[in-house]
Design an enzyme around this catalytic site. Sequence first.
Site, PDB file in Angstrom:
ATOM      1  N   TYR A 158      25.704  36.078  37.249  1.00 56.64           N
ATOM      2  CA  TYR A 158      27.141  35.825  37.275  1.00 56.64           C
ATOM      3  C   TYR A 158      27.983  37.094  37.282  1.00 56.64           C
ATOM      4  CZ  TYR A 158      31.360  33.146  36.754  1.00 56.64           C
ATOM      5  OH  TYR A 158      32.577  32.570  36.992  1.00 56.64           O
ATOM      6  N   SER A 209      41.616  41.276  30.166  1.00 54.92           N
ATOM      7  CA  SER A 209      41.251  40.088  30.937  1.00 54.92           C
ATOM      8  C   SER A 209      42.150  38.924  30.485  1.00 54.92           C
ATOM      9  CB  SER A 209      39.784  39.740  30.676  1.00 54.92           C
ATOM     10  OG  SER A 209      38.998  40.900  30.823  1.00 54.92           O
ATOM     11  N   ARG A 327      35.593  30.929  39.692  1.00 54.16           N
ATOM     12  CA  ARG A 327      36.090  32.095  40.440  1.00 54.16           C
ATOM     13  C   ARG A 327      36.179  31.837  41.938  1.00 54.16           C
ATOM     14  NH1 ARG A 327      37.641  36.681  37.247  1.00 54.16           N
ATOM     15  NH2 ARG A 327      37.157  35.917  35.177  1.00 54.16           N
TER      16      ARG A 327
HETATM   17  O1  O2Y Z   1      33.135  36.698  33.796  1.00 53.87           O
HETATM   18  C1  O2Y Z   1      32.977  37.534  34.682  1.00 53.87           C
HETATM   19  O2  O2Y Z   1      31.883  37.948  35.059  1.00 53.87           O
HETATM   20  C2  O2Y Z   1      34.122  38.054  35.374  1.00 53.87           C
HETATM   21  S1  O2Y Z   1      35.178  39.004  34.367  1.00 53.87           S
HETATM   22  C3  O2Y Z   1      36.304  39.725  35.456  1.00 53.87           C
HETATM   23  C4  O2Y Z   1      36.264  39.402  36.800  1.00 53.87           C
HETATM   24  C5  O2Y Z   1      37.143  39.991  37.667  1.00 53.87           C
HETATM   25  C6  O2Y Z   1      38.029  40.898  37.177  1.00 53.87           C
HETATM   26  N1  O2Y Z   1      38.078  41.216  35.868  1.00 53.87           N
HETATM   27  C7  O2Y Z   1      37.267  40.618  34.989  1.00 53.87           C
HETATM   28  C8  O2Y Z   1      37.425  41.030  33.560  1.00 53.87           C
HETATM   29  O3  O2Y Z   1      36.838  40.472  32.656  1.00 53.87           O
HETATM   30  O4  O2Y Z   1      38.213  41.962  33.312  1.00 53.87           O
HETATM   31 MN    MN Z   2      39.050  42.930  35.027  1.00 54.07          MN
END
Ligand code: O2Y
Ligand code: MN
Length: 549
Positions: A158, A209, A327
């Site tokens: 993931y 996030s 996503r």
């Molecule tokens: O849960 C995930 O693997 C994705 S987390 C993520 C994805 C895109 C951009 N930023 C983040 C983040 O946690 O900052």
């Molecule tokens: Mn991020």
Amino acid sequence: MLRDGTFIELNQKTFPNCHLHRSNSNDVARTEQLTFICTRKKEDAGPTNNWMAPADAKDKVRPIFDGSMKGRTMYVVPYIMGPEKSPYSKIGVEITDSAYVAASMRIMSRMGKAALDRLGSSDDFVPGLHSLGDLDPNRRFIMHFPEEKLIWSVGSGYGGNALLGKKCFALRIASWMARDQGWMAEHMLILGLEDPSGKVTYMAAAFPSACGKTNLAMMVSALESQGYRVWTVGDDIAWMHVDSTGTLRAINPEAGFFGVAPGTNAKTNPNVMDATRHNTIYTNVAMTAQREPWWEGIDTAPADGMINWKGETWTKGSGPAAHPNARYTVPASQSSSISKHWEDPEGLPISALIFGGRRARLAPLVYESHNWQHGVFVGATMASETTAAATGAVGVSRRDPMAMLPFCGYNMADYFGHWLAMGPKMKNPPKIFHVNWFRKGADGKFLWPGYGENVRVLKWMLDRIEGRVTAAETPIGCVPTASSLTLDGLSISRETMNELLSVNPADWTAEEDAVGAFFKKFDGHLPEAIGREKKALADRLNGSTVGVK
Ligand code: O2Y
Ligand code: MN
């Protein structure tokens, strides 16, 4: 992938070349508790990272890798982080047994021949070894070896755990390289604000996030009729270098957006709603009876016949149809907001750095720091309140300096020192601001409308950069004076604006206690300048001097 069920075809008439991937239900988000910085000395990883000695980490993980790819296809994925022709771009090679990861890396980076051509016979690349393993969370590890610029990840397919160019390389390994080489790898979006004369001013912004970075980067401006428009350069990561003239310039190392779907709709992010109508991989969203992607907060109501993110028939009351961390993965070039300069090899000149967080009570809508050093202190003391989607606990404030807590590949106190050292290298360092779109009134409702209206705050920053408006000094920094924010066309009362911009010294004194407790973790490592800024803030809070600048 269609044959073996890794991909499910979505409606090819309405969503051409769009596919749905369902991850294992125990593998739905990046896992900070299983993410390690493996340095010879523990203090080089610092107190905010999980640490393991490199040899111990390899001994632990090697047996999990052993035989894990047997019977699978091994993909060798050479990729460039950054524009193909930029001197600031860097190369990685990911070995993976996940076709989904290979396909996602093709969207998120410049992958394949371009990378091999650029690499030639050089060995200057970051190797990353990835295997799905058996997806057992007890045998899942995301290991970073910054001293040898190496990544090993096993047991997850993931997002940030598996697309190794993103958080692992472009932030954790790159932040280490940036410290050694004198540049900055930051968890920041990059946007351009166009004014009525057509001039574009570039800003980079760090938010933890779940604070709406992608939406801000792709915003449709509420002031478009007045000639203010927002152009997207990047939504998550900025690599910034000081050029030979002393200007800080940023590139986006990524080529796509891996954005969170729930909550995304025509109001929160119309540009991404359009961009994701084609060539998009959806992960863990629901699917309607018409085979179209669906999630909570999208513009259409849920309907019978939907399939939830686990592949089960969804009925009302059976829980969320899409996973809260579902996503979309989409090429950045597909957004109509993308800047025509987003791939400029030399990067874009940055005039403002913005820090932000989700603070229901404390922080004003916007304030400006006094100078670079004070701005670094503002970034180092950032915090954000958690949302239910992230942790299950709502409103708990988590300290997240520069939004880098999960992503800094070395001791965070040394990272503050690196920020402090970068300022004097710049001829005109960017102004540093702090924003909070999430302040609430006594009734628990948000005071500021957010989304496209946030451009009004960006315009105030631009006016400050250009020296066109005044600001009122408070103990924490300068806030807009009553008339300096452009509010025409927005129905918001003077009282609400006063509340949004108010700074309560008692609340900030309590905040300073929390900051002090956080800084204690760093013992002897904390730079003296940070301590001096903390003391100066305490003095200002005691004296509570207020004036107009
Ligand atoms: O849960 C995930 O693997 C994705 S987390 C993520 C994805 C895109 C951009 N930023 C983040 C983040 O946690 O900052
Ligand atoms: Mn991020």
